[in-house]
Scaffold this active site. Structure first.
Site, short mmCIF file in Angstrom:
data_model
loop_
_atom_site.label_atom_id
_atom_site.label_comp_id
_atom_site.label_asym_id
_atom_site.label_seq_id
_atom_site.Cartn_x
_atom_site.Cartn_y
_atom_site.Cartn_z
N HIS A 25 0.85 -1.18 0.00
CA HIS A 25 0.00 0.00 0.00
C HIS A 25 0.88 1.24 0.00
CE1 HIS A 25 -3.03 2.95 1.34
NE2 HIS A 25 -3.92 2.08 0.88
N GLU A 71 -7.56 -4.56 -0.47
CA GLU A 71 -8.06 -5.11 -1.72
C GLU A 71 -8.26 -6.63 -1.63
OE1 GLU A 71 -5.16 -4.07 -4.61
OE2 GLU A 71 -5.42 -1.91 -4.34
#
Length: 377
Positions: A262, A320
């Site tokens: 991320h 995700e």
């Protein structure tokens, strides 16, 4: 304040990374500590407990609603739906044009200007939150060649969405899982779509325009369009025996493993932890447990291989991966993932718009890198 080009160059940060552009009480993203605070509450504190209506109220009012307020607010949201025959016709035309579902939602979002009361942005905000799920469910069934299902007045946002998708009373476990997801993604600092919405509303434009702009930013694959590929990897692997081979091949060719790493979080994404717990509960059935076990094995193998291939980087599971797992467990195909993300993030967009309406117009500067003194003739 006038700033020279040389001074601008020193301040320049590609992508505006690290440049504060707003003060907010709505959310704090702590990338080093792996924490996400929403209106004062750690995301893990409320996401698995609250219904989405409570989260919207909290973002808009900077406090948790009382039980009586939740009931009244939920009723006000249901009465704010803008789902006229004209709007349904617009959605149907977009379906017949075979547009992606996220584009249909964007068109439907703009159509909410029909019946808009621009002098009352709260009414527009309520219309957005209450009507987005209706647009997505209506369009989804049409795209699948199924007759759409009218919304019910006795169901809250998550339950009604599941009812409109499937035409049957939703399983309470599925309602809880969807509420958890919507709560988890409701806001996340000054991300691209939220910033886009704040820029638009800062010009004294209207709420519908701001939200539609945010939706346009969200559909990009670098922002909200990524959860689908995270699940595709699990499908591609198919069995535990294939996991290491497939993942090694991807890493050897410098392919990104979707669902890991991320830009902000340098430790495990706290939203992943929240959705991991929700997914474990959702998959606790005989028919779902095999796929869940495969996904967990893929995650474990991926994390081990990432340490081997990229030892200089901290790459943990992000939101995700578990978004994909949770939404798949609810029976949703990948093409509906980003529209559902938008249903949740709209709570944050509208709340940020309310904040930004009290601030100056957003007008960042640019560094000129072109020539000077050219002659036209």
């Amino acid at each position: 304040m006038l700033v020279s080009e040389q001074e601008k160059e020193k301040l320049y940060s590609p992508g505006l990374e690290g440049i504060p552009a707003a003060r907010t009480k709505l959310s704090q993203v702590d990338g080093k500590g792996g924490r996400l605070i929403i209106a004062g509450y750690p995301v893990e504190e409320f996401a698995g407990k609250a219904v989405f209506e409570e989260t919207i109220f909290t973002l808009w009012n900077d406090r948790r609603p009382k039980p009586t307020e939740t009931s009244l607010f939920s009723e006000e949201l249901r009465s704010s739906r803008r789902f006229s025959k004209v709007i349904r016709t617009i959605i149907e035309e977009a379906v017949y044009a075979n547009l992606p579902l996220i584009d249909i939602l964007r068109i439907g979002s703009a159509a909410l200007s029909l019946g808009s009361q621009k002098e009352d942005p709260k009414k527009d905000a309520m219309a957005v939150l209450s009507t987005f799920p209706l647009i997505v469910a209506w369009a989804y069934r049409l795209l699948k060649g199924q007759a759409p299902v009218l919304p019910r007045q006795d169901l809250d946002i998550a339950a009604n969405f599941l009812y409109m998708l499937n035409g049957i009373d939703p399983d309470p476990r599925n309602v809880r899982a969807l509420n958890t997801y919507l709560n988890t993604v409701c806001d996340h600092g000054l991300n691209a779509s939220t910033f886009a919405a704040r820029v638009i509303i800062s010009t004294q434009s209207d709420m519908i325009s701001a939200v539609t702009g945010g939706l346009g930013a969200l559909k990009g694959p670098l922002h909200g369009g990524a959860p689908g590929p995270a699940l595709d990897t699990v499908f591609e692997i198919g069995s535990k025996e294939n996991a290491e081979k497939v993942l090694r091949e991807k890493l050897k060719h410098n392919e990104r493993l979707m669902g890991f790493g991320h830009r902000i979080y340098k430790v495990r994404d706290p939203r992943a932890d929240v959705l991991a717990k929700a997914a474990k509960i959702l998959y606790d059935t005989d028919e779902k447990r095999e796929f869940y076990d495969l996904a967990m094995f893929v995650e474990k193998t991926a994390l081990e291989l990432l340490k081997e291939y990229k030892p200089d980087r901290i790459l943990q599971t992000n939101v995700e991966f578990y978004t994909a797992l949770l939404l798949h467990g609810l029976g949703f195909p990948t093409e509906i993932f980003t529209p559902i993300f938008a249903m949740g993030r709209a709570a944050g967009w509208t709340a940020h718009c309310f904040e930004q309406m009290q601030e100056r117009i957003l007008r960042p500067d640019a560094i000129y890198t072109g020539e000077d003194g050219k002659l036209w003739n």
